[in-house]
Design a protein around this motif. Structure first.
Motif, PDB file in Angstrom:
ATOM      1  N   SER A  16     131.097  15.912 -18.717  1.00  0.00           N
ATOM      2  CA  SER A  16     130.328  17.106 -18.362  1.00  0.00           C
ATOM      3  C   SER A  16     128.948  17.095 -19.011  1.00  0.00           C
ATOM      4  CB  SER A  16     131.087  18.371 -18.766  1.00  0.00           C
ATOM      5  OG  SER A  16     132.263  18.518 -17.996  1.00  0.00           O
ATOM      6  N   VAL A  17     128.871  16.611 -20.250  1.00  0.00           N
ATOM      7  CA  VAL A  17     127.569  16.521 -20.920  1.00  0.00           C
ATOM      8  C   VAL A  17     126.663  15.544 -20.185  1.00  0.00           C
ATOM      9  CG1 VAL A  17     126.383  15.813 -23.048  1.00  0.00           C
ATOM     10  CG2 VAL A  17     128.455  17.202 -23.176  1.00  0.00           C
TER      11      VAL A  17
ATOM     12  N   LYS B  76     125.341  17.276 -17.156  1.00  0.00           N
ATOM     13  CA  LYS B  76     124.310  18.266 -17.503  1.00  0.00           C
ATOM     14  C   LYS B  76     122.992  17.623 -17.894  1.00  0.00           C
ATOM     15  CE  LYS B  76     127.593  21.870 -18.829  1.00  0.00           C
ATOM     16  NZ  LYS B  76     128.249  22.582 -19.945  1.00  0.00           N
ATOM     17  N   THR B  77     123.039  16.411 -18.463  1.00  0.00           N
ATOM     18  CA  THR B  77     121.780  15.738 -18.772  1.00  0.00           C
ATOM     19  C   THR B  77     121.071  15.303 -17.487  1.00  0.00           C
ATOM     20  OG1 THR B  77     122.804  13.542 -19.020  1.00  0.00           O
ATOM     21  CG2 THR B  77     122.590  14.895 -21.011  1.00  0.00           C
TER      22      THR B  77
ATOM     23  N   LEU C  26     121.329  16.834 -14.623  1.00  0.00           N
ATOM     24  CA  LEU C  26     120.838  18.078 -14.014  1.00  0.00           C
ATOM     25  C   LEU C  26     119.641  18.660 -14.769  1.00  0.00           C
ATOM     26  CD1 LEU C  26     124.288  19.743 -13.281  1.00  0.00           C
ATOM     27  CD2 LEU C  26     122.611  19.082 -11.550  1.00  0.00           C
TER      28      LEU C  26
ATOM     29  N   LEU D 251     119.900  20.195 -17.640  1.00  0.00           N
ATOM     30  CA  LEU D 251     120.327  21.379 -18.397  1.00  0.00           C
ATOM     31  C   LEU D 251     120.425  21.068 -19.884  1.00  0.00           C
ATOM     32  CD1 LEU D 251     123.131  22.613 -15.975  1.00  0.00           C
ATOM     33  CD2 LEU D 251     120.752  23.388 -16.100  1.00  0.00           C
ATOM     34  N   ILE D 252     120.624  19.790 -20.223  1.00  0.00           N
ATOM     35  CA  ILE D 252     120.661  19.323 -21.605  1.00  0.00           C
ATOM     36  C   ILE D 252     119.689  18.162 -21.728  1.00  0.00           C
ATOM     37  CG2 ILE D 252     122.062  18.175 -23.379  1.00  0.00           C
ATOM     38  CD1 ILE D 252     124.486  19.658 -22.339  1.00  0.00           C
TER      39      ILE D 252
ATOM     40  N   ARG E 288     115.077  19.073  -9.087  1.00  0.00           N
ATOM     41  CA  ARG E 288     116.378  19.720  -8.895  1.00  0.00           C
ATOM     42  C   ARG E 288     116.585  20.183  -7.462  1.00  0.00           C
ATOM     43  NH1 ARG E 288     115.990  23.367 -14.209  1.00  0.00           N
ATOM     44  NH2 ARG E 288     116.970  22.004 -15.746  1.00  0.00           N
TER      45      ARG E 288
ATOM     46  N   PHE F  93     130.804  23.384  -8.360  1.00  0.00           N
ATOM     47  CA  PHE F  93     131.304  23.661  -9.698  1.00  0.00           C
ATOM     48  C   PHE F  93     132.830  23.646  -9.729  1.00  0.00           C
ATOM     49  CE2 PHE F  93     127.164  25.688  -9.373  1.00  0.00           C
ATOM     50  CZ  PHE F  93     126.530  25.258 -10.530  1.00  0.00           C
TER      51      PHE F  93
ATOM     52  N   ASP G 144     132.096  18.623  -9.774  1.00  0.00           N
ATOM     53  CA  ASP G 144     132.724  18.778 -11.087  1.00  0.00           C
ATOM     54  C   ASP G 144     134.186  19.142 -10.883  1.00  0.00           C
ATOM     55  OD1 ASP G 144     133.418  19.236 -13.698  1.00  0.00           O
ATOM     56  OD2 ASP G 144     132.123  20.973 -13.987  1.00  0.00           O
TER      57      ASP G 144
END
Length: 252
Positions: free
Chosen positions: A46-47, A50-51, A53, A55-56, A82, A89, A168
């Motif tokens: 998930s991390v 998110k990177t 995307l 988001l992180i 994006r 989700f 996801d």
């Protein structure tokens, strides 16, 4: 060749305090490819998502989409990048207060009421793509089954016609039959729309059905990648233990 890759991760690392979640991830995803990432809970899937995307922000490394590094983009450039993304989700993440047609067209309207007739038409067209009729347009998410909610979420993900769709755990919480329906829809949409797909999942049946290639993330690194047909014949002890669900093996 580099231009064949839609997404490239180079030496991507991310830690939260002393917990190193990603530790030099390298991965290439071709245009129009369906890539599935497998791995234990807490392995960093998930991390990693998110990177990509945005988001992180990773501590180091490059994340390239169409050759452009997202990690060095301004906020405005990142928002433009994006716009290429669609997302399904894990929990569907539908808005309970909005009717289905407004959920499906949310990315097109940002939730604002505009051009209602055209948005309802777009919603109906995308719901039809995922096997739902116009009879659900004015229902609320709470009035639908879990499987139908997943289909609505899938219709919402494809409505803006993204170039890349992220999934996801798309079959989590569904019985095997409804899960297989979602898998079939993902395969059809990737083929019909020509999108690039990246899925994270624990569901091996799903991985075998929707993937062109599979990669395994373990302790922050990609430890194996290969065609889906080699998933149960990988020769990799980490993959073998994971897909067979064995307690004994190198995975602690």
């Amino acid at each position: 060749m580099a231009e064949d890759f839609k997404i490239v991760l180079e030496d991507v690392a991310k830690a939260f305090g002393s917990n190193r979640v990603l530790d030099g991830v390298n991965l290439e995803i071709e245009r129009g490819e369906s890539m599935v990432i497998i791995g234990q809970s807490g392995s960093g899937k998930s991390v990693m998502l998110k990177t990509i995307l945005g988001l992180i922000k990773p501590d180091r490394g490059a994340i390239r989409v169409d050759g452009r590094d997202l990690t060095h983009m301004s906020n405005r450039e990142l928002e433009a990048a994006r716009a290429k993304f669609g997302m399904l989700f894990q929990g569907s993440a539908l808005f309970d207060s909005l009717p289905i047609w407004r959920n499906v067209t949310f990315a097109l309207t940002q939730g604002r009421a505009r051009d209602t007739a055209n948005m309802r038409k777009i919603a109906a067209e995308n719901l039809e793509r995922v096997g739902l009729g116009s009879s659900v347009l004015d229902l609320r998410p709470s009035e639908l089954s879990g499987g139908m909610q997943k289909r609505v979420a899938l219709a919402r993900a494809i409505a803006p016609r993204p170039e890349i769709i992220f999934f996801d755990e798309p079959t989590t919480g569904l019985d095997p039959i409804r899960a297989d329906v979602i898998n079939d829809l993902i395969v059809e949409l990737v083929e019909e729309l020509g999108v690039t797909a990246l899925t994270i999942t624990h569901d091996m049946a799903s991985a075998r059905k929707i993937a062109h290639r599979v990669a395994m993330l373990y302790q922050g690194k990609i430890v194996w990648r290969g065609p889906r047909d080699r998933l149960y014949d990988s020769g990799n002890p980490y993959v073998d233990q994971f897909v067979q669900g064995r307690a004994e093996g190198p995975i602690r």
